[in-house]
Design an enzyme around this catalytic site. Sequence first.
Site, PDB file in Angstrom:
ATOM      1  N   HIS A 195      93.990 -25.315 -82.739  1.00 18.04           N
ATOM      2  CA  HIS A 195      93.602 -24.602 -81.647  1.00 18.04           C
ATOM      3  C   HIS A 195      92.379 -25.480 -81.041  1.00 18.04           C
ATOM      4  CE1 HIS A 195      93.198 -21.136 -79.175  1.00 18.04           C
ATOM      5  NE2 HIS A 195      92.563 -20.280 -79.957  1.00 18.04           N
ATOM      6  N   HIS A 228     102.191 -27.689 -77.310  1.00 15.53           N
ATOM      7  CA  HIS A 228     101.727 -26.285 -77.119  1.00 15.53           C
ATOM      8  C   HIS A 228     102.661 -25.302 -77.525  1.00 15.53           C
ATOM      9  CE1 HIS A 228      99.794 -22.744 -74.999  1.00 15.53           C
ATOM     10  NE2 HIS A 228      98.659 -23.642 -74.900  1.00 15.53           N
ATOM     11  N   ASP A 243      93.266 -29.935 -74.135  1.00 20.48           N
ATOM     12  CA  ASP A 243      92.127 -30.479 -75.141  1.00 20.48           C
ATOM     13  C   ASP A 243      92.081 -31.897 -74.857  1.00 20.48           C
ATOM     14  OD1 ASP A 243      90.942 -28.368 -76.301  1.00 20.48           O
ATOM     15  OD2 ASP A 243      92.361 -28.029 -77.753  1.00 20.48           O
TER      16      ASP A 243
END
Length: 375
Positions: free
Chosen positions: A222, A261, A312
């Site tokens: 995450h 994802h 990210d």
Amino acid sequence: MSEAKKLSGAGLRGQSAGETALSTVGVSGSGLTYRGYDVKDLGENATFEEVAYLILYGELPTQAQLDAYKTKLKGMRGLPQALKEVLERIPADAHPMDVMRTGCSMLGNLEAEHSFSQQSEISDRLLAAFPSFICYWYRFSHDGVRIETETDDAQIGAHFLHLLHGKAPSALHAKVMDVSLILYAEHEFNASTFTARVCASTLSDMHSCVTGAIGSLRGPLHGGANEAAMELIQDMKDEADARDILMGKLERKDKIMGFGHAIYRDSDPRNAIIKEWSEKLAAANGDDRLYRVSVACEALMWEQKKLFCNADFFHASAYHYMDIPTKLFTPIFVCSRLTGWAAHVMEQRSNNRIIRPSADYVGVAPRKVVPIANR
Ligand SMILES: CC(=O)SCCNC(=O)CCNC(=O)[C@H](O)C(C)(C)COP(=O)(O)OP(=O)(O)OC[C@H]1O[C@@H](n2cnc3c(N)ncnc32)[C@H](O)[C@@H]1OP(=O)(O)O
Ligand SMILES: O=C([O-])CC(=O)C(=O)O
């Protein structure tokens, strides 16, 4: 327009776990909206404080509301002495996400939520105080200084960089931090938000919900992926080296952090935005190696696995270009996502039923206890 990702299987994938009016994620394969506004539109035409207000209070603020909100948040940046003392006792080699977790929990002891009527005040307080306590701990444990956490910076992103580096940031760095905070603010029922909602569903207090969410965000699957992505790219010498390193990892079937994802199918809309800012930072920095190897990784992962960068991946190079230590990457995510978590807690409370799913039992059949002497 791309199709939505096929969502089924383990991890509660594809199952609706409740309703939300806060955001949509990948409704048509890609795309992210906060209360009906496209995140790209917000990134281009709003500031993080406006977005925080939108998420927490329901509508974008007027100029007068925004001015008052920024003044309010500025006035909430100070830390109680007891919290400073706790932060000073946490060692320099602690993970900053553990510092965030402890800081949030400690503030819950000092400024407890006694009634849900305090929920907005508590959320604003956490939003204002998070950059203060991560930077207070970092500067004390790493540089031996007790910083003053009440700066005059109008915005949270600039305030964070100011506290961290001891000087006001450049206009470019302040802008990138602001956009980054917008991108990370809210994302429907992701793991950390769902943690917060489960906790809220027991009618627990805001600090407990947020402390639990911080724990969920910490993991590399995450929020922790931005740090893991930096560790991946930091030693890549050039594009060819990036390809070699990644091919080796793919052959060993390693997970490549910052890619893929749970919901998006072929792109994460936040990636294009932070990628563009990373490129601008690289140019301003005069050393674009990290940007170039990141682009090479992106191309190879799509070519080999049809996997795309999530929010990210390019955050790693962007944050590095702003001289942010890698271990502080995920705490910045916390400073932003607090808005989404708190709004979800409030939404859960407004129409609550305790979240308590069932499990499919796969254990042994019923049996009798054998006396201990006979086992
Ligand atoms: C802000 C955020 O939190 S964004 C997410 C940040 N996390 C990361 O970047 C960690 C790396 N990525 C991952 O681990 C995953 O893509 C997750 C956790 C984000 C999503 O997990 P899932 O929904 O289970 O992924 P998905 O169903 O698309 O996986 C399909 C296949 O691709 C593989 N895959 C997915 N992501 C990756 C990756 N980053 N590297 C290598 N393989 C991957 C899976 O192992 C799976 O293979 P399998 O069918 O052989 O088991
Ligand atoms: O939605 C998810 O699963 C993870 C994510 O991108 C986020 O929380 O920003």
